[in-house]
Design a protein around this motif. Structure first.
Motif, PDB file in Angstrom:
ATOM      1  N   HIS A  42     -24.419   5.101 -44.618  1.00  0.00           N
ATOM      2  CA  HIS A  42     -23.803   6.296 -45.207  1.00  0.00           C
ATOM      3  C   HIS A  42     -24.800   7.448 -45.281  1.00  0.00           C
ATOM      4  O   HIS A  42     -24.405   8.620 -45.241  1.00  0.00           O
ATOM      5  CB  HIS A  42     -23.249   5.978 -46.604  1.00  0.00           C
ATOM      6  N   SER A 209     -10.696  -2.964 -56.132  1.00  0.00           N
ATOM      7  CA  SER A 209      -9.639  -3.398 -55.215  1.00  0.00           C
ATOM      8  C   SER A 209      -9.415  -4.898 -55.338  1.00  0.00           C
ATOM      9  O   SER A 209     -10.252  -5.698 -54.892  1.00  0.00           O
ATOM     10  CB  SER A 209     -10.021  -3.056 -53.773  1.00  0.00           C
ATOM     11  N   THR A 328     -15.531   8.875 -35.319  1.00  0.00           N
ATOM     12  CA  THR A 328     -14.432   8.057 -35.844  1.00  0.00           C
ATOM     13  C   THR A 328     -14.960   7.085 -36.894  1.00  0.00           C
ATOM     14  O   THR A 328     -14.326   6.859 -37.936  1.00  0.00           O
ATOM     15  CB  THR A 328     -13.743   7.294 -34.712  1.00  0.00           C
ATOM     16  N   TYR A 330     -17.572   7.524 -38.820  1.00  0.00           N
ATOM     17  CA  TYR A 330     -17.859   8.283 -40.036  1.00  0.00           C
ATOM     18  C   TYR A 330     -16.587   8.488 -40.862  1.00  0.00           C
ATOM     19  O   TYR A 330     -16.589   8.323 -42.091  1.00  0.00           O
ATOM     20  CB  TYR A 330     -18.463   9.642 -39.686  1.00  0.00           C
ATOM     21  N   GLU A 331     -15.512   8.874 -40.207  1.00  0.00           N
ATOM     22  CA  GLU A 331     -14.261   9.110 -40.928  1.00  0.00           C
ATOM     23  C   GLU A 331     -13.738   7.816 -41.555  1.00  0.00           C
ATOM     24  O   GLU A 331     -13.223   7.816 -42.678  1.00  0.00           O
ATOM     25  CB  GLU A 331     -13.215   9.716 -39.988  1.00  0.00           C
ATOM     26  N   ARG A 332     -13.880   6.723 -40.851  1.00  0.00           N
ATOM     27  CA  ARG A 332     -13.450   5.438 -41.416  1.00  0.00           C
ATOM     28  C   ARG A 332     -14.350   5.010 -42.568  1.00  0.00           C
ATOM     29  O   ARG A 332     -13.879   4.420 -43.549  1.00  0.00           O
ATOM     30  CB  ARG A 332     -13.428   4.373 -40.323  1.00  0.00           C
ATOM     31  N   LEU A 334     -15.681   6.981 -44.734  1.00  0.00           N
ATOM     32  CA  LEU A 334     -15.248   7.749 -45.892  1.00  0.00           C
ATOM     33  C   LEU A 334     -14.021   7.133 -46.550  1.00  0.00           C
ATOM     34  O   LEU A 334     -13.791   7.330 -47.746  1.00  0.00           O
ATOM     35  CB  LEU A 334     -14.950   9.193 -45.472  1.00  0.00           C
ATOM     36  N   LYS A 335     -13.249   6.372 -45.782  1.00  0.00           N
ATOM     37  CA  LYS A 335     -12.068   5.703 -46.311  1.00  0.00           C
ATOM     38  C   LYS A 335     -12.355   4.241 -46.660  1.00  0.00           C
ATOM     39  O   LYS A 335     -11.424   3.489 -46.986  1.00  0.00           O
ATOM     40  CB  LYS A 335     -10.943   5.760 -45.272  1.00  0.00           C
ATOM     41  N   SER A 336     -13.617   3.835 -46.575  1.00  0.00           N
ATOM     42  CA  SER A 336     -14.017   2.430 -46.792  1.00  0.00           C
ATOM     43  C   SER A 336     -13.271   1.498 -45.850  1.00  0.00           C
ATOM     44  O   SER A 336     -12.955   0.354 -46.195  1.00  0.00           O
ATOM     45  CB  SER A 336     -13.776   2.015 -48.248  1.00  0.00           C
ATOM     46  N   ASP A 337     -13.015   1.970 -44.642  1.00  0.00           N
ATOM     47  CA  ASP A 337     -12.264   1.212 -43.652  1.00  0.00           C
ATOM     48  C   ASP A 337     -13.209   0.511 -42.682  1.00  0.00           C
ATOM     49  O   ASP A 337     -13.198   0.740 -41.468  1.00  0.00           O
ATOM     50  CB  ASP A 337     -11.312   2.148 -42.898  1.00  0.00           C
TER      51      ASP A 337
END
Length: 351
Positions: A42, A209, A328, A330-332, A334-337
């Protein structure tokens, strides 16, 4: 000076794209490394997008590096061509202050040299990290990797996520007979669970979660607490010897401080972009509890961590990506994906 292929950010808003950088020719104490795998931390995202407001552009992130030695300087004695090695968050330090002398280069009084976003010792030049085809590093900042070759991609995140969690667990002497909490099940948290369990502690995972319960138990936790559930949290009040908080977003620290027993410690390793709300004083003073922080580890301790993980069969849970998939990823992130760390196969950089 040899050229290296790389991926770089040119500005906070520009996507990372291919780039050519110059690496120094290996000096007498240097090791040249072909980078095989580089983990995605991160911190890479924070730096690429200048969220810590200290980025020097162009920026080539990446500080979870596993590679193969291609050349060594005349005075290098620990490594030879063909060795599999690692490079973590540091590539140099002043080498003469007390922390450096004590093997705590991460706390160098003159500032260690980060693997990327420098500044380089002596010259002040910006350093470029592991999103590149090769790197040249001083021998004393190279780590030996003894894991099996088919595990090397999953070893890469140990160079940051592994040592970031291992160092405080060792500093506060986590071991058998202790009840230890890990807050968050991400890139750091999942390594904290694995390492704390291997050290012999009774590990409790805290997560927001409920759907992470099965994974936490698979990784080595004995119990899972949903931190949004007040009853589950209250059941553990005053019972923990140590809590490792890996969450990199501002949150209520008091909710976890009250879970510590007398003389218990909670150590923060997550680095949020904005501060946590200030904890209440009475939750600290009434039980002589401690709120602490920890960075990474020194080179000696990082080698100890790698050897410990090899001995116990510990690697990171990863998803392999191509270099051109970094935005892609990085964006995932940010969503903890991701479960639980992206690793770039650097062979894809050549394509």
């Amino acid at each position: 000076m040899p050229h290296a292929l790389a991926y770089s950010a040119k500005s906070p808003t520009a996507p990372l794209t291919s780039f050519s950088i110059e690496r120094r020719s290996p000096g007498q104490l240097d090791v040249a490394i072909e980078i095989l795998f580089c983990g995605v931390c991160h911190s890479d995202l924070h730096t690429a997008r200048n969220e810590w407001e200290n980025t020097i552009y162009p920026s080539v992130p990446g500080h979870e590096i596993v590679g193969r030695v291609t050349a060594v300087g005349d005075l290098v004695s620990k490594f030879k061509v063909g060795d599999i090695v690692g490079v973590g968050c540091m590539v140099d330090s002043c080498q003469h202050c007390k922390p450096c002398a004590d093997g705590l280069e991460q706390y160098c009084e003159n500032g260690f040299t980060g693997t990327y976003n420098g500044p380089e010792q002596g010259t002040g030049a910006n350093t470029y990290g592991g999103y590149s085809s090769h790197i040249v590093v001083r021998e004393s900042f190279i780590l030996r990797v003894s894991h099996a070759e088919n595990d090397l991609a999953a070893v890469a995140p140990l160079l940051c996520a592994g040592i970031t969690t291992y160092s405080p667990l060792r500093q506060w002497k986590v071991g058998p007979g202790q009840k230890v909490g890990i807050v968050g099940l991400g890139g750091l948290g999942h390594m904290g669970v694995k390492i704390a369990a291997a050290l012999g502690a009774h590990v409790v995972l805290f997560t927001t979660s409920a759907n992470k319960r099965a994974d936490a138990l698979r990784l080595g936790a004995k119990e899972v607490v949903v931190s949004k559930n007040a009853e589950e949290m209250a059941a553990h009040a005053g019972s923990f010897d140590f809590i490792l908080n890996t969450v990199a977003a501002p949150h209520n620290l008091d909710a976890f401080l009250v879970l510590l027993k007398l003389d218990g410690t909670m150590t923060l390793v997550g680095a949020p972009a904005s501060p946590h709300p200030s904890p209440g004083v009475f939750n600290l003073i009434m039980k002589r509890r401690r709120l602490a922080g920890s960075l990474i580890g020194g080179i000696r301790e990082t080698q100890e961590m790698l050897d410990f993980c090899a001995q116990h069969g510990i690697v990171s849970d990863i998803e392999s990506i191509r270099m051109d998939e970094i935005e892609t990823a990085y964006e995932r992130m940010l969503k903890s994906d991701v479960k639980y760390r992206f690793v770039v196969d650097m062979a894809t950089l050549k394509n």
